[in-house]
Design an enzyme around this catalytic site. Sequence first.
Site, PDB file in Angstrom:
ATOM      1  N   GLU A  40     -11.860  48.024  44.100  1.00 25.98           N
ATOM      2  CA  GLU A  40     -10.609  47.391  43.669  1.00 25.98           C
ATOM      3  C   GLU A  40      -9.388  48.114  44.214  1.00 25.98           C
ATOM      4  OE1 GLU A  40     -10.552  44.595  42.537  1.00 25.98           O
ATOM      5  OE2 GLU A  40     -12.620  44.337  41.868  1.00 25.98           O
ATOM      6  N   TYR A 123      -3.427  44.398  37.558  1.00 27.14           N
ATOM      7  CA  TYR A 123      -4.586  43.794  38.227  1.00 27.14           C
ATOM      8  C   TYR A 123      -5.835  44.670  38.112  1.00 27.14           C
ATOM      9  CZ  TYR A 123      -8.033  42.717  41.628  1.00 27.14           C
ATOM     10  OH  TYR A 123      -9.247  42.469  42.191  1.00 27.14           O
ATOM     11  N   ASP A 141      -4.784  38.113  40.631  1.00 31.95           N
ATOM     12  CA  ASP A 141      -4.379  38.693  41.908  1.00 31.95           C
ATOM     13  C   ASP A 141      -3.625  37.602  42.666  1.00 31.95           C
ATOM     14  OD1 ASP A 141      -6.362  36.938  42.672  1.00 31.95           O
ATOM     15  OD2 ASP A 141      -6.940  38.161  44.376  1.00 31.95           O
TER      16      ASP A 141
END
Length: 294
Positions: A40, A123, A141
């Site tokens: 991520e 996020y 996102d």
Amino acid sequence: MKRAVLISALHKKILRWYRQNGRELPWRKTSDPYRILLSEIMAQQTQVSRVEIFYTKWLAKFPTLQSAARAKTREILLQWSGLGYNSRALRLHALAKFVVKNYRSRLPHSVEELQKLPGIGAYTSHAVACFAFRQQLPVVDVNIKRILLRIFGYTTRLTDKEIWKLAEEILPSGKAYHWNQALMDFGAVICTARNPKCAICPVQKECASAFSPMFNVPEKRKKKEPSRKGIPRRLYRGKILKMLHYTVLTEKEIAEQLWHSFSSRDVLWLHNLLHQMIADGLLKRLRGKLGIAE
DNA sequence: GAGACGTGGTG
DNA sequence: TCACCAAGTCT
């Protein structure tokens, strides 16, 4: 069409599309929170196709959070080199050291605790909570934001809070992980920023913006970024960091490598840039020279 | 909240 | 070619 019916159709069609067309990504085959977090962080503002390469290389060098925590800054930046946004590497390093020291090497599960860690914002905190710890949470996102705005036909600007609320409202019960992954793939492959593939879109009928001519109109004209001699400042930062991976240099030596000729004002500009890179934790001064931070 | 932050691909 | 774009975060 009633909203509940529309949402149900979206779930069915997008999840089916995902089963048939979803990308095979290495971090979808692991349950290791560290690996999922790494993916991520690396994916922030970075195309997934490029992340895969760095993700594999990184894990060969730093297979665990503890091994990343033990590493020198130089090794961290070297492994990150080429991926972009080097501060992400520093923040991940700081995060690793903090979690090893204060959380017995275990990442916290809650969005609130995750978001206190360096480099983790709205996020990433939700992504880790959902993908690593299987919490039923929305993730927003740039892909998911774009998809939702198009399908529901929002023309007026929505605040981030409103987008997150919308994402939460349409979350299919018990399927957050696959739904969020599906939407991101869908955004990357079908509902792209430019030239979306409406002709082959499985939710063409449900979408308020299908075949809209409003696509391909940039949202906002970006203000020109700071630069010197026609080269953006951030590119200088990247070049300088690479220069210093294996050596230390004076400011003058750096200037000579950057420019064929330069003025005293160029030197002052470079001095300020280096000062900022030191403040950012990328570089440090040693014996009148510049090198990678400790 | 606008601006800064890397790098490589794309239309 | 070149401005836009890419699983955002920080100040």
